[in-house]
Design a protein around this motif. Sequence first.
Motif, PDB file in Angstrom:
ATOM      1  N   GLU A   1       0.680  -1.292  -0.148  1.00  0.00           N
ATOM      2  CA  GLU A   1       0.150   0.002  -0.031  1.00  0.00           C
ATOM      3  C   GLU A   1       0.927   1.383  -0.069  1.00  0.00           C
ATOM      4  N   LYS A   2       1.734   1.292   0.741  1.00  0.00           N
ATOM      5  CA  LYS A   2       2.588   2.777   0.973  1.00  0.00           C
ATOM      6  C   LYS A   2       3.806   2.581  -0.002  1.00  0.00           C
ATOM      7  N   ASP A   3       3.830   2.004  -0.988  1.00  0.00           N
ATOM      8  CA  ASP A   3       4.986   1.926  -2.121  1.00  0.00           C
ATOM      9  C   ASP A   3       6.491   1.799  -1.333  1.00  0.00           C
ATOM     10  N   ASN A   4       6.712   0.689  -0.635  1.00  0.00           N
ATOM     11  CA  ASN A   4       8.002   0.453  -0.217  1.00  0.00           C
ATOM     12  C   ASN A   4       8.636  -0.672  -0.908  1.00  0.00           C
ATOM     13  N   HIS A   5       8.202  -1.530  -1.628  1.00  0.00           N
ATOM     14  CA  HIS A   5       8.915  -2.586  -2.708  1.00  0.00           C
ATOM     15  C   HIS A   5       8.004  -2.899  -3.812  1.00  0.00           C
ATOM     16  N   LEU A   6       7.041  -3.581  -3.902  1.00  0.00           N
ATOM     17  CA  LEU A   6       6.573  -3.961  -5.475  1.00  0.00           C
ATOM     18  C   LEU A   6       5.899  -3.064  -5.810  1.00  0.00           C
ATOM     19  N   ARG A   7       5.302  -1.798  -5.202  1.00  0.00           N
ATOM     20  CA  ARG A   7       4.616  -0.687  -6.032  1.00  0.00           C
ATOM     21  C   ARG A   7       5.431  -0.104  -6.925  1.00  0.00           C
ATOM     22  N   ALA A   8       6.796  -0.250  -6.760  1.00  0.00           N
ATOM     23  CA  ALA A   8       7.930   0.443  -7.608  1.00  0.00           C
ATOM     24  C   ALA A   8       7.485  -0.299  -9.110  1.00  0.00           C
ATOM     25  N   ILE A   9       7.036  -1.269  -9.361  1.00  0.00           N
ATOM     26  CA  ILE A   9       6.958  -1.725 -10.692  1.00  0.00           C
ATOM     27  C   ILE A   9       5.992  -0.915 -11.450  1.00  0.00           C
ATOM     28  N   LEU A  10       5.027  -0.183 -10.880  1.00  0.00           N
ATOM     29  CA  LEU A  10       4.077   0.789 -11.610  1.00  0.00           C
ATOM     30  C   LEU A  10       4.747   1.825 -12.218  1.00  0.00           C
ATOM     31  N   ASN A  11       6.199   1.913 -11.911  1.00  0.00           N
ATOM     32  CA  ASN A  11       7.276   3.124 -12.211  1.00  0.00           C
ATOM     33  C   ASN A  11       7.677   2.759 -13.547  1.00  0.00           C
ATOM     34  N   PHE A  12       7.284   1.604 -14.023  1.00  0.00           N
ATOM     35  CA  PHE A  12       8.084   1.152 -15.188  1.00  0.00           C
ATOM     36  C   PHE A  12       7.699   2.193 -16.298  1.00  0.00           C
ATOM     37  N   GLY A  13       8.591   2.981 -17.036  1.00  0.00           N
ATOM     38  CA  GLY A  13       8.451   3.926 -18.042  1.00  0.00           C
ATOM     39  C   GLY A  13       8.394   5.394 -17.540  1.00  0.00           C
ATOM     40  N   HIS A  14       8.701   5.375 -16.076  1.00  0.00           N
ATOM     41  CA  HIS A  14       8.120   6.569 -15.386  1.00  0.00           C
ATOM     42  C   HIS A  14       9.366   7.454 -15.048  1.00  0.00           C
ATOM     43  N   THR A  15      10.478   6.886 -15.112  1.00  0.00           N
ATOM     44  CA  THR A  15      11.625   7.573 -14.725  1.00  0.00           C
ATOM     45  C   THR A  15      11.891   8.612 -15.891  1.00  0.00           C
ATOM     46  N   ILE A  16      12.182   7.792 -17.009  1.00  0.00           N
ATOM     47  CA  ILE A  16      12.355   8.560 -18.061  1.00  0.00           C
ATOM     48  C   ILE A  16      11.128   9.611 -18.545  1.00  0.00           C
ATOM     49  N   GLY A  17       9.981   9.165 -18.236  1.00  0.00           N
ATOM     50  CA  GLY A  17       8.598   9.717 -18.471  1.00  0.00           C
ATOM     51  C   GLY A  17       8.625  11.132 -17.608  1.00  0.00           C
ATOM     52  N   HIS A  18       8.858  11.154 -16.204  1.00  0.00           N
ATOM     53  CA  HIS A  18       8.835  12.195 -15.463  1.00  0.00           C
ATOM     54  C   HIS A  18       9.719  13.031 -15.872  1.00  0.00           C
ATOM     55  N   ALA A  19      11.119  12.707 -16.388  1.00  0.00           N
ATOM     56  CA  ALA A  19      12.312  13.641 -16.704  1.00  0.00           C
ATOM     57  C   ALA A  19      11.494  14.401 -18.000  1.00  0.00           C
ATOM     58  N   LEU A  20      11.238  13.762 -18.916  1.00  0.00           N
ATOM     59  CA  LEU A  20      10.267  14.314 -19.975  1.00  0.00           C
ATOM     60  C   LEU A  20       9.315  15.416 -19.851  1.00  0.00           C
ATOM     61  N   GLU A  21       8.508  15.152 -18.762  1.00  0.00           N
ATOM     62  CA  GLU A  21       7.662  15.991 -18.368  1.00  0.00           C
ATOM     63  C   GLU A  21       8.201  17.293 -17.791  1.00  0.00           C
ATOM     64  N   LEU A  22       9.149  17.079 -17.000  1.00  0.00           N
ATOM     65  CA  LEU A  22      10.003  18.195 -16.328  1.00  0.00           C
ATOM     66  C   LEU A  22      10.727  19.032 -17.314  1.00  0.00           C
ATOM     67  N   VAL A  23      11.307  18.307 -18.315  1.00  0.00           N
ATOM     68  CA  VAL A  23      12.038  19.380 -19.165  1.00  0.00           C
ATOM     69  C   VAL A  23      11.108  20.055 -20.187  1.00  0.00           C
ATOM     70  N   SER A  24       9.917  19.296 -20.355  1.00  0.00           N
ATOM     71  CA  SER A  24       9.085  19.976 -21.324  1.00  0.00           C
ATOM     72  C   SER A  24       8.062  21.021 -20.581  1.00  0.00           C
ATOM     73  N   ASN A  25       8.576  21.131 -19.345  1.00  0.00           N
ATOM     74  CA  ASN A  25       7.564  21.996 -18.494  1.00  0.00           C
ATOM     75  C   ASN A  25       6.435  21.894 -18.265  1.00  0.00           C
TER      76      ASN A  25
END
Length: 373
Positions: A236-260
């Motif tokens: 529930e509190k994002d300590n281990h398994l929930r990380a898998i939902l982040n697939f594609g999001h490390t670069i995705g978040h960076a693109l969001e940030l850079v594109s303002n």
Amino acid sequence: MIKKINMNIPTCKAASYPVLIGDDLLKRLTWMPKDYSQIVVITDHKVKKYYADNLVKLLIIKGYKVLLLSFSSGEKYKNIRTKNRLEEQMLKCVCDRNTLILALGGGVVGDLAGFTAATYMRGIAYIQIPTTLLAMVDSSIGGKTGIDTPQGKNLIGAYWQPKAVIADIACLRTLPKKHLINGLIEALKAFLIRDAKSFSYLQNNMDAILQGDVKILGHMVEKAARIKIDVVQKDEKDNHLRAILNFGHTIGHALELVSNYKILHGHAVAYGILVEAKIAELMGILSPKNFLIIEGILNQLHFMSKDLKKWDVNKIIQATTLDKKAKKGMINYILLKDIGAVYQYKNTYAHMVSDKTVKKAFLAISGARSYAR
Ligand SMILES: NC(=O)c1ccc[n+]([C@@H]2O[C@H](COP(=O)([O-])OP(=O)(O)OC[C@H]3O[C@@H](n4cnc5c(N)ncnc54)[C@H](O)[C@@H]3O)[C@@H](O)[C@H]2O)c1
């Protein structure tokens, strides 16, 4: 037909709740609880016109005392000022602790109304009624609520589980295509990490999905929601398994940030999936054949590999270090092992990847010839 899935939060039985997925649920209010003194419908101006005005009429006919609150639509209103205004209006109308909030809208409404519920009189009940595909398959499920600040997205918030999630697929009929694709990418991500069969279903039914076929969309929402529910139940509190939902999001978040934040979240994640799948391929974890399958489905949705050329890879890598999920300067990635499965090593799902490999992946996909400096 209405599908009911139960979300069971093991750490707190009282926080368990049903997720209902069906057609025309907003017209049949069989899911509405009776035991609240007041109902507050929180929505944005667009969704108000499409659905909230009607919902309020029906609730009043059924004898509920209803207050309708709305704010301008869009991410830039997911902030403390809007939250304060909602709270002041609720206080003025003497909403007590026995008030139920209905969060009717996309992820912006869900996050904001959910956070308002989490703090109003130290926490009142709310129901998520997602009206975008992204909210149905992702943001309405799992109890993460919050607002944005000038320093970043979702930096202030709370875990606050709703009493129910009511996903009325009929609402998707009015959703603009770019928002449909926005949510579709989160469903695609869910299938890539956990469910090869649903990935094939998505591949085979892409045209019908893009044309808004409610039956097929309903099936897809159910499958994607089940994945999110299963993962949240286990972490529930994002300590281990929930990380898998982040697939594609490390670069995705960076693109969001850079594109303002000019690029929609799901669209940024689509490119994130491409780069992160390529990283896994370069590391010998994902087969080249599977990478091509993933690239193919994203190309079908008009996310082309060569589009990545317009981004400065160094800026993107720099932006990954600012992600709030980066721990102690370490950039972790979820690596795909197969379609429907992520790579796991010693019970860890997130793995350190060197900047060099990220650059290599980025450049290999975009076809750019040299590292931008
Ligand atoms: N809490 C979580 O776990 C979680 C997860 C993912 C994303 N989010 C958050 O979700 C938000 C994005 O959500 P979103 O993509 O739903 O955006 P959104 O809420 O801004 O909705 C997108 C647009 O669609 C309109 N709209 C909503 N439903 C409609 C309908 N049925 N017909 C026509 N128009 C409709 C809205 O007015 C808005 O203009 C972000 O703030 C993000 O941070 C939260």
